[in-house]
Motif scaffolding. Structure first.
Motif, PDB file in Angstrom:
ATOM      1  N   TRP A 106       0.816  -1.209   0.000  1.00 56.38           N
ATOM      2  CA  TRP A 106       0.000   0.000   0.000  1.00 56.38           C
ATOM      3  C   TRP A 106       0.851   1.262   0.000  1.00 56.38           C
ATOM      4  O   TRP A 106       0.444   2.293  -0.539  1.00 56.38           O
ATOM      5  CB  TRP A 106      -0.949  -0.002   1.189  1.00 56.38           C
ATOM      6  N   SER A 107       2.035   1.186   0.615  1.00 54.66           N
ATOM      7  CA  SER A 107       2.916   2.356   0.604  1.00 54.66           C
ATOM      8  C   SER A 107       3.326   2.714  -0.821  1.00 54.66           C
ATOM      9  O   SER A 107       3.389   3.892  -1.185  1.00 54.66           O
ATOM     10  CB  SER A 107       4.156   2.082   1.462  1.00 54.66           C
ATOM     11  N   VAL A 109       1.553   2.002  -3.523  1.00 48.94           N
ATOM     12  CA  VAL A 109       0.351   2.512  -4.189  1.00 48.94           C
ATOM     13  C   VAL A 109       0.115   3.973  -3.819  1.00 48.94           C
ATOM     14  O   VAL A 109      -0.233   4.798  -4.677  1.00 48.94           O
ATOM     15  CB  VAL A 109      -0.872   1.652  -3.812  1.00 48.94           C
ATOM     16  N   MET A 110       0.317   4.319  -2.555  1.00 45.18           N
ATOM     17  CA  MET A 110       0.127   5.704  -2.130  1.00 45.18           C
ATOM     18  C   MET A 110       1.142   6.628  -2.791  1.00 45.18           C
ATOM     19  O   MET A 110       0.825   7.774  -3.139  1.00 45.18           O
ATOM     20  CB  MET A 110       0.234   5.793  -0.605  1.00 45.18           C
ATOM     21  N   ARG A 111       2.357   6.145  -2.966  1.00 48.67           N
ATOM     22  CA  ARG A 111       3.360   6.960  -3.670  1.00 48.67           C
ATOM     23  C   ARG A 111       2.951   7.160  -5.127  1.00 48.67           C
ATOM     24  O   ARG A 111       3.159   8.241  -5.695  1.00 48.67           O
ATOM     25  CB  ARG A 111       4.730   6.288  -3.592  1.00 48.67           C
ATOM     26  N   CYS A 112       2.381   6.122  -5.718  1.00 48.20           N
ATOM     27  CA  CYS A 112       1.896   6.241  -7.092  1.00 48.20           C
ATOM     28  C   CYS A 112       0.801   7.294  -7.194  1.00 48.20           C
ATOM     29  O   CYS A 112       0.793   8.118  -8.125  1.00 48.20           O
ATOM     30  CB  CYS A 112       1.395   4.883  -7.574  1.00 48.20           C
ATOM     31  N   VAL A 113      -0.132   7.291  -6.255  1.00 45.09           N
ATOM     32  CA  VAL A 113      -1.204   8.301  -6.233  1.00 45.09           C
ATOM     33  C   VAL A 113      -0.616   9.694  -6.070  1.00 45.09           C
ATOM     34  O   VAL A 113      -1.030  10.651  -6.743  1.00 45.09           O
ATOM     35  CB  VAL A 113      -2.202   7.994  -5.108  1.00 45.09           C
ATOM     36  N   ALA A 114       0.384   9.828  -5.186  1.00 47.45           N
ATOM     37  CA  ALA A 114       1.002  11.126  -4.951  1.00 47.45           C
ATOM     38  C   ALA A 114       1.693  11.644  -6.208  1.00 47.45           C
ATOM     39  O   ALA A 114       1.601  12.840  -6.540  1.00 47.45           O
ATOM     40  CB  ALA A 114       2.001  11.021  -3.798  1.00 47.45           C
ATOM     41  N   THR A 148       8.158   3.049 -12.777  1.00 43.13           N
ATOM     42  CA  THR A 148       8.440   2.943 -11.343  1.00 43.13           C
ATOM     43  C   THR A 148       7.441   2.042 -10.627  1.00 43.13           C
ATOM     44  O   THR A 148       7.832   1.247  -9.760  1.00 43.13           O
ATOM     45  CB  THR A 148       8.427   4.346 -10.692  1.00 43.13           C
ATOM     46  N   PHE A 149       6.175   2.115 -11.001  1.00 46.43           N
ATOM     47  CA  PHE A 149       5.143   1.436 -10.225  1.00 46.43           C
ATOM     48  C   PHE A 149       4.440   0.299 -10.977  1.00 46.43           C
ATOM     49  O   PHE A 149       3.588  -0.372 -10.393  1.00 46.43           O
ATOM     50  CB  PHE A 149       4.090   2.442  -9.762  1.00 46.43           C
ATOM     51  N   ASP A 150       4.775   0.064 -12.236  1.00 51.45           N
ATOM     52  CA  ASP A 150       4.065  -0.959 -12.994  1.00 51.45           C
ATOM     53  C   ASP A 150       5.032  -1.865 -13.755  1.00 51.45           C
ATOM     54  O   ASP A 150       5.269  -3.007 -13.371  1.00 51.45           O
ATOM     55  CB  ASP A 150       3.081  -0.292 -13.964  1.00 51.45           C
ATOM     56  N   GLY A 205      -5.049   1.400 -12.035  1.00 50.91           N
ATOM     57  CA  GLY A 205      -4.711   0.000 -12.235  1.00 50.91           C
ATOM     58  C   GLY A 205      -3.931  -0.571 -11.069  1.00 50.91           C
ATOM     59  O   GLY A 205      -4.168  -1.706 -10.633  1.00 50.91           O
ATOM     60  N   ASN A 206      -3.015   0.216 -10.529  1.00 54.52           N
ATOM     61  CA  ASN A 206      -2.249  -0.234  -9.366  1.00 54.52           C
ATOM     62  C   ASN A 206      -3.125  -0.375  -8.126  1.00 54.52           C
ATOM     63  O   ASN A 206      -2.967  -1.318  -7.350  1.00 54.52           O
ATOM     64  CB  ASN A 206      -1.106   0.745  -9.084  1.00 54.52           C
ATOM     65  N   ILE A 207      -4.053   0.558  -7.940  1.00 55.33           N
ATOM     66  CA  ILE A 207      -4.987   0.451  -6.813  1.00 55.33           C
ATOM     67  C   ILE A 207      -5.848  -0.804  -6.968  1.00 55.33           C
ATOM     68  O   ILE A 207      -6.078  -1.544  -6.015  1.00 55.33           O
ATOM     69  CB  ILE A 207      -5.864   1.708  -6.718  1.00 55.33           C
ATOM     70  N   GLY A 208      -6.332  -1.044  -8.179  1.00 55.27           N
ATOM     71  CA  GLY A 208      -7.150  -2.228  -8.430  1.00 55.27           C
ATOM     72  C   GLY A 208      -6.389  -3.521  -8.193  1.00 55.27           C
ATOM     73  O   GLY A 208      -6.934  -4.474  -7.632  1.00 55.27           O
ATOM     74  N   ARG A 209      -5.133  -3.556  -8.604  1.00 50.28           N
ATOM     75  CA  ARG A 209      -4.324  -4.749  -8.368  1.00 50.28           C
ATOM     76  C   ARG A 209      -4.115  -4.987  -6.877  1.00 50.28           C
ATOM     77  O   ARG A 209      -4.152  -6.131  -6.405  1.00 50.28           O
ATOM     78  CB  ARG A 209      -2.975  -4.585  -9.064  1.00 50.28           C
TER      79      ARG A 209
END
Length: 226
Positions: A106-107, A109-114, A148-150, A205-209
């Protein structure tokens, strides 16, 4: 798998593991969809507020009906799109047999949102010399967010495809005068808009995963119990 239903000594019918797994999966799907919808609505309200405050987008006065100065239909549309994207990504991963290569927490994912919020903020707040420079910068940031995130081929392909469809839909809305951009430089819209859509698709997509991980754990536990 055991049979779907079994009869106990007192005559009551109990659900077998298969039915239990399907029930959990359906319930989890609805919960994930609702959560993704809520996240999409929240991000739409916040990010659209940035665009309206900087006069990047303009809505007719008669459609502005919320305290966030956003047309009423924008958050539900973004929420619905977010739910569809967030549910589609893990489904495509399973279909293609392409598990996520990066460690999902989740950390992260939160960085991705930020980062996504930062990219959107840059499109509205940061002044560039010209639109080409802004578009190239946002494109590099969006691809960097994916890397970075996917880093999955399916994630990149879906991101590009959905971004193009969303851009086309936006062009149609602007063409029909539902809203407008103050300084359009590419077919009624801003040239950097596909980059924002791409980054948003990767983020949802990252949140959904991440939300789908719970369903996978439930199924694995059921299989081990059997």
């Amino acid at each position: 798998m055991a049979e779907a239903t079994t009869s106990s000594s007192n005559g009551t019918i109990q659900r077998g593991p298969y039915i239990s797994v399907i029930t959990n999966r359906t319930t989890n799907l609805l919960i994930r969809g609702a959560m993704l919808f809520g996240v999409g609505v929240f991000l739409a309200l916040v990010l659209n507020l940035l665009q309206v405050q900087r006069n990047v987008t303009l809505f007719p006065p008669d459609v502005i009906s919320s305290i966030f100065s956003s047309a009423w239909w924008v958050p539900p549309c973004c929420g619905t799109a977010s739910a569809m994207i967030g549910l589609l990504y893990p489904c495509i991963d399973r279909r293609l047999g392409e598990p996520h290569k990066l460690k999902r927490e989740w950390s992260s994912v939160m960085r991705c949102v930020a980062v996504f919020v930062g990219i959107n903020h840059a499109s509205a707040k940061v002044d560039f010399a010209n639109n080409v420079q802004l578009s190239l910068t946002l494109a590099a940031l969006s691809v960097g967010l994916w890397w970075t995130f996917d880093r999955s081929r399916s994630g990149f392909g879906l991101g590009v495809a959905i971004a193009l469809l969303a851009t086309l839909a936006t062009q149609l809305l602007v063409y029909n005068e539902v809203f407008q951009y103050t300084s359009p430089d590419f077919l009624y819209i801003r040239s950097w808009l596909p980059c924002i859509f791409f980054a948003g698709v990767i983020t949802m997509g990252n949140i959904g995963r991440q939300l789908a991980l719970y369903e996978c754990k439930v199924i694995q536990e059921k299989i081990h119990q059997d």
